[in-house]
Design an enzyme around this catalytic site. Structure first.
Site, PDB file in Angstrom:
ATOM      1  CB  ALA A   1       0.468   5.618  -1.546  1.00  0.00           C
ATOM      2  CE  LYS A   2       5.714   8.128   0.677  1.00  0.00           C
ATOM      3  NZ  LYS A   2       5.625   9.702   0.952  1.00  0.00           N
TER       4      LYS A   2
ATOM      5  CG  ASP B   1      -0.178  -0.345   2.645  1.00  0.00           C
ATOM      6  OD1 ASP B   1       0.911  -0.830   2.476  1.00  0.00           O
ATOM      7  OD2 ASP B   1      -1.022  -0.320   3.390  1.00  0.00           O
ATOM      8  CE1 TYR B   2       5.658   5.437   2.845  1.00  0.00           C
ATOM      9  CE2 TYR B   2       7.180   3.664   1.756  1.00  0.00           C
ATOM     10  CZ  TYR B   2       6.969   4.971   2.368  1.00  0.00           C
ATOM     11  OH  TYR B   2       7.797   5.723   2.400  1.00  0.00           O
ATOM     12  CB  THR B   3       5.733   0.452  -2.296  1.00  0.00           C
ATOM     13  OG1 THR B   3       6.399  -0.160  -1.240  1.00  0.00           O
ATOM     14  CG2 THR B   3       6.666   0.419  -3.721  1.00  0.00           C
TER      15      THR B   3
END
Length: 252
Positions: A161-162, A157-159
C-alpha cells in the site's frame, strides 16, 4: 507561505507520527486540523492542549463524503482553505511474529491497507486541492516507509500500500504542480515508540539502532521535523520526492 500562515490537516492526527506532526506545526504557529476515526479522546485532548489554533474532527478517510464534510467543517472553522495536508492515517500493528505470511495472506488484508492508505490519500488530496489551487499554494506530505528499500520484515500488505502511495505521490506532483501544489513523501522505519510499533520487542529496536550510523531509532518527533521541511518555504522547489528519515539505516 510561512508555516505560521498555513492551515494544516493531519489525518490520523491523534497518535504517533500524526500527533507529533500536529504538535510540530502548532509550535510553528500553524492552525491545525486533527483528524481522527477511533481516537476521539486523544484527539480532543491534543486539541485542548494546543488551544484555539487546533480543532479535532472525526472522519474515516476512506469515505469520500466524510472527507468532504471534514474539509468543509475545517475551512468554516478557520475561515480559509486548507493549505497543507499530511496523509498519515493508518490502521496497522507492527509485529513481525504475528504478521501474515506470503503463503496465507489474503487479498482482503491488502485491500484493507489500500483502502486507508491509498484511497484515503486520494480522497483527501481531491477534497483539498481546489482550495489550494485557488490560493496558488499547497503542500501535500504523504507518509511512507523505508521497507521499500530494506524489507527487513516483509509486511506484505502494508508495504504494498505504501509503495502505491509513493507512485501516487509522484504522479500527483506532476498534475498539481502547475497550480502551485507540491506533493512529497517522508518515509521512516520503525519509530520508537508509537501505538503501531508498541507490539515490537525491545530486541528489535536495539537491533535496528545498532545498524544505523546514529546508533538510535528515530523518534516520532524527529520524523515530524522532516514533515515540517516539506511544508516550509525551504522546500518550495521540491516535489515528487521521497525522503527517508531513519537515522541512516537506508542509504540508497
Amino acid at each position: 507561505m510561512k508555516i505560521a500562515d498555513q492551515i494544516v490537516l493531519v489525518t490520523g492526527g491523534a497518535r504517533g507520527v500524526g500527533a507529533a506532526s500536529v504538535r510540530a506545526f502548532a509550535q510553528e504557529g500553524a492552525r491545525v486540523v486533527i483528524n481522527w476515526r477511533n481516537s476521539g479522546d486523544a484527539a480532543n485532548a491534543l486539541a485542548a492542549e494546543i488551544g484555539e489554533r487546533a480543532i479535532a474532527i472525526q472522519a474515516g478517510v476512506a469515505d469520500r463524503a466524510s472527507v468532504d464534510a471534514l474539509v468543509a467543517q475545517a475551512q468554516t472553522h478557520f475561515g480559509g482553505a486548507i493549505t497543507t495536508v499530511v496523509n498519515n492515517a493508518l490502521d496497522y500493528s507492527f509485529n513481525g511474529d504475528a504478521r501474515a505470511q506470503m503463503t496465507d495472506i489474503s487479498w482482503d488484508d491488502l485491500a484493507a491497507q489500500f483502502s486507508t492508505v491509498v484511497r484515503g490519500a486520494l480522497n483527501v488530496i481531491q477534497a483539498t486541492a481546489p482550495g489550494m489551487a485557488a490560493g496558488r499554494f499547497g503542500r501535500v506530505v504523504n507518509i511512507g516507509t523505508n521497507l521499500f528499500q530494506n524489507p527487513v520484515v516483509p509486511y506484505h500488505d502494508y508495504t504494498a500500500a505504501k509503495a502505491a502511495l509513493l507512485s501516487l505521490t509522484r504522479t500527483a506532483a506532476g498534475d498539481l504542480g502547475p497550480d502551485g501544489i507540491t506533493v512529497n513523501m517522508v518515509s521512516g522505519g520503525l519509530l520508537r515508540t508509537t501505538d503501531a510499533s508498541a507490539a515490537t520487542p525491545d530486541a528489535v529496536f536495539d537491533l535496528i539502532a545498532g545498524m544505523t550510523p546514529l546508533r538510535s531509532v528515530t523518534t516520532p518527533q524527529e520524523f515530524a521535523d522532516a514533515v515540517l521541511f516539506f511544508a516550509s518555504p525551504w522546500s518550495r522547489a521540491v516535489t515528487g520526492q521521497n525522503l527517508v528519515v531513519d537515522g541512516g539505516l537506508v542509504r540508497d
